[in-house]
Design a protein around this motif. Sequence first.
Motif, PDB file in Angstrom:
ATOM      1  N   TYR A  27       7.506   1.339  -7.077  1.00  0.00           N
ATOM      2  CA  TYR A  27       6.101   1.297  -6.712  1.00  0.00           C
ATOM      3  C   TYR A  27       5.476   2.596  -7.185  1.00  0.00           C
ATOM      4  CZ  TYR A  27       6.875  -2.652  -3.556  1.00  0.00           C
ATOM      5  OH  TYR A  27       7.182  -3.872  -3.029  1.00  0.00           O
ATOM      6  N   CYS A  87       1.790   4.772  -7.230  1.00  0.00           N
ATOM      7  CA  CYS A  87       0.399   4.943  -6.811  1.00  0.00           C
ATOM      8  C   CYS A  87      -0.244   5.905  -7.795  1.00  0.00           C
ATOM      9  CB  CYS A  87       0.322   5.510  -5.393  1.00  0.00           C
ATOM     10  SG  CYS A  87      -1.384   5.793  -4.867  1.00  0.00           S
ATOM     11  N   VAL A  89      -0.750  -0.191  -4.652  1.00  0.00           N
ATOM     12  CA  VAL A  89       0.193   0.348  -5.625  1.00  0.00           C
ATOM     13  C   VAL A  89       0.473  -0.682  -6.718  1.00  0.00           C
ATOM     14  CG1 VAL A  89       1.306   1.874  -3.969  1.00  0.00           C
ATOM     15  CG2 VAL A  89       2.203  -0.425  -4.295  1.00  0.00           C
ATOM     16  N   TYR A 121       2.332   9.060  -6.111  1.00  0.00           N
ATOM     17  CA  TYR A 121       3.554   8.711  -5.379  1.00  0.00           C
ATOM     18  C   TYR A 121       4.369   7.723  -6.198  1.00  0.00           C
ATOM     19  CZ  TYR A 121       6.575   6.596  -1.858  1.00  0.00           C
ATOM     20  OH  TYR A 121       7.656   6.125  -1.168  1.00  0.00           O
ATOM     21  N   TYR A 139       0.821  -1.201   0.000  1.00  0.00           N
ATOM     22  CA  TYR A 139       0.000   0.000   0.000  1.00  0.00           C
ATOM     23  C   TYR A 139       0.857   1.254   0.000  1.00  0.00           C
ATOM     24  CZ  TYR A 139      -3.651  -3.302   1.088  1.00  0.00           C
ATOM     25  OH  TYR A 139      -4.511  -4.360   1.028  1.00  0.00           O
ATOM     26  N   CYS A 140       0.331   2.311  -0.576  1.00  0.00           N
ATOM     27  CA  CYS A 140       1.008   3.594  -0.671  1.00  0.00           C
ATOM     28  C   CYS A 140       1.210   4.186   0.728  1.00  0.00           C
ATOM     29  CB  CYS A 140       0.166   4.545  -1.519  1.00  0.00           C
ATOM     30  SG  CYS A 140       0.827   6.205  -1.638  1.00  0.00           S
ATOM     31  N   CYS A 192      -2.465   9.045  -5.887  1.00  0.00           N
ATOM     32  CA  CYS A 192      -1.859  10.281  -5.372  1.00  0.00           C
ATOM     33  C   CYS A 192      -0.555  10.640  -6.080  1.00  0.00           C
ATOM     34  CB  CYS A 192      -1.633  10.178  -3.868  1.00  0.00           C
ATOM     35  SG  CYS A 192      -0.261   9.117  -3.375  1.00  0.00           S
ATOM     36  N   LYS A 223      11.197   7.193  -1.545  1.00  0.00           N
ATOM     37  CA  LYS A 223      10.538   8.112  -2.474  1.00  0.00           C
ATOM     38  C   LYS A 223      11.497   8.588  -3.550  1.00  0.00           C
ATOM     39  CE  LYS A 223       7.869  12.213  -2.890  1.00  0.00           C
ATOM     40  NZ  LYS A 223       7.116  13.272  -2.376  1.00  0.00           N
ATOM     41  N   LYS A 266       1.504   7.268   1.412  1.00  0.00           N
ATOM     42  CA  LYS A 266       0.854   8.580   1.494  1.00  0.00           C
ATOM     43  C   LYS A 266      -0.663   8.475   1.608  1.00  0.00           C
ATOM     44  CE  LYS A 266       2.387  12.074  -0.751  1.00  0.00           C
ATOM     45  NZ  LYS A 266       2.711  12.966  -1.873  1.00  0.00           N
ATOM     46  N   CYS A 267      -1.293   7.641   0.760  1.00  0.00           N
ATOM     47  CA  CYS A 267      -2.762   7.611   0.736  1.00  0.00           C
ATOM     48  C   CYS A 267      -3.351   6.242   1.099  1.00  0.00           C
ATOM     49  CB  CYS A 267      -3.271   8.051  -0.628  1.00  0.00           C
ATOM     50  SG  CYS A 267      -2.977   6.864  -1.962  1.00  0.00           S
ATOM     51  N   ASN A 268      -2.501   5.257   1.322  1.00  0.00           N
ATOM     52  CA  ASN A 268      -2.904   3.915   1.758  1.00  0.00           C
ATOM     53  C   ASN A 268      -3.717   3.132   0.714  1.00  0.00           C
ATOM     54  OD1 ASN A 268      -2.450   2.061   3.789  1.00  0.00           O
ATOM     55  ND2 ASN A 268      -4.478   2.345   4.643  1.00  0.00           N
ATOM     56  N   LYS A 269      -3.600   3.479  -0.566  1.00  0.00           N
ATOM     57  CA  LYS A 269      -4.241   2.714  -1.647  1.00  0.00           C
ATOM     58  C   LYS A 269      -3.235   1.680  -2.174  1.00  0.00           C
ATOM     59  CE  LYS A 269      -7.840   5.498  -2.004  1.00  0.00           C
ATOM     60  NZ  LYS A 269      -9.068   5.626  -2.660  1.00  0.00           N
TER      61      LYS A 269
END
Length: 58
Positions: free
Chosen positions: A37, A39, A22, A44, A14-15, A42, A52, A17-20
């Motif tokens: 990775y 996303c 990837v 990322y 999961y991302c 957002c 990052k 930053k936004c927890n979705k």
Amino acid sequence: MKSNFEATKKEKVYCPKCNKQVYLLSAKDIKDTPKFYICFDCKYIGQVGVGKVEVTNN
């Protein structure tokens, strides 16, 4: 046009930053290249095992 990369949705990653969920972006034919990775929610981008990635426009 044929792509040399593939994006695979990762079920258990999961991302940060936004927890979705990837996608893992990796080269198809080259084994020892960096993997990323991504996303798409957002925007990322993180390098696997590093962190990052800064994106700049030139």
